[in-house]
Design a protein around this motif. Structure first.
Motif, PDB file in Angstrom:
ATOM      1  N   GLN A   5      -7.322 -11.764   4.311  1.00  0.00           N
ATOM      2  CA  GLN A   5      -6.503 -11.302   5.052  1.00  0.00           C
ATOM      3  C   GLN A   5      -5.969 -10.736   6.259  1.00  0.00           C
ATOM      4  O   GLN A   5      -6.310  -9.641   6.790  1.00  0.00           O
ATOM      5  N   PHE A   6      -4.463 -11.419   6.342  1.00  0.00           N
ATOM      6  CA  PHE A   6      -4.067 -10.518   7.976  1.00  0.00           C
ATOM      7  C   PHE A   6      -3.091 -10.167   7.003  1.00  0.00           C
ATOM      8  O   PHE A   6      -2.308 -10.118   6.740  1.00  0.00           O
ATOM      9  N   ILE A   7      -2.953  -8.764   8.145  1.00  0.00           N
ATOM     10  CA  ILE A   7      -1.376  -7.908   8.114  1.00  0.00           C
ATOM     11  C   ILE A   7      -0.687  -7.972   9.142  1.00  0.00           C
ATOM     12  O   ILE A   7      -1.257  -7.873  10.335  1.00  0.00           O
ATOM     13  N   LYS A   8       0.592  -7.768   8.967  1.00  0.00           N
ATOM     14  CA  LYS A   8       1.483  -7.870  10.388  1.00  0.00           C
ATOM     15  C   LYS A   8       0.925  -5.780  10.651  1.00  0.00           C
ATOM     16  O   LYS A   8       0.935  -5.207   9.670  1.00  0.00           O
ATOM     17  N   GLU A   9       1.400  -5.223  12.456  1.00  0.00           N
ATOM     18  CA  GLU A   9       1.887  -4.139  11.939  1.00  0.00           C
ATOM     19  C   GLU A   9       2.713  -3.592  11.834  1.00  0.00           C
ATOM     20  O   GLU A   9       2.678  -2.078  10.826  1.00  0.00           O
ATOM     21  N   GLU A  10       3.928  -3.943  11.216  1.00  0.00           N
ATOM     22  CA  GLU A  10       4.324  -3.036  10.362  1.00  0.00           C
ATOM     23  C   GLU A  10       4.027  -3.134   8.616  1.00  0.00           C
ATOM     24  O   GLU A  10       4.371  -1.783   7.571  1.00  0.00           O
ATOM     25  N   GLU A  11       3.353  -3.542   8.616  1.00  0.00           N
ATOM     26  CA  GLU A  11       2.305  -3.311   7.142  1.00  0.00           C
ATOM     27  C   GLU A  11       1.066  -2.535   6.786  1.00  0.00           C
ATOM     28  O   GLU A  11       0.647  -1.901   6.146  1.00  0.00           O
ATOM     29  N   GLY A  27      -0.391  -3.372   3.861  1.00  0.00           N
ATOM     30  CA  GLY A  27      -0.209  -4.163   3.207  1.00  0.00           C
ATOM     31  C   GLY A  27      -0.012  -3.161   1.741  1.00  0.00           C
ATOM     32  O   GLY A  27       0.650  -2.530   1.666  1.00  0.00           O
TER      33      GLY A  27
END
Length: 78
Positions: A5-11, A27
């Motif tokens: 899964q992809f995560i964003k840096e804020e996660e 995440g």
């Protein structure tokens, strides 16, 4: 087996649990490790980033050479 899964840096977050233990969250997934493992992880990340940057630099150099934009000594642009 869990799907990628992809995560964003804020996660991504870190939390100090005690003097020698930290948690790393991606995440909803949380990983607990000792500080020695965290240090090792940081060196591995830095090494992998250096590898990726080296590949990028080689690709740029090859593209410039292919279009004859770099002189024979590879220091001067035409």
């Amino acid at each position: 087996m869990k799907k990628s899964q992809f995560i964003k840096e804020e996660e991504i977050s870190f939390e100090e649990l005690s003097e020698n233990w930290v948690s790393l969250k991606f995440g909803n997934d949380r990983f607990v490790m000792d500080t020695d493992t965290l240090i090792d992880l940081s060196f591995r990340c830095a090494s992998f980033l250096a590898y990726l940057e080296g590949k990028e630099q080689n690709s740029i150099s090859e593209n410039l050479e292919a279009c004859n934009c770099i002189s024979a000594d590879k220091n001067l642009l035409h």
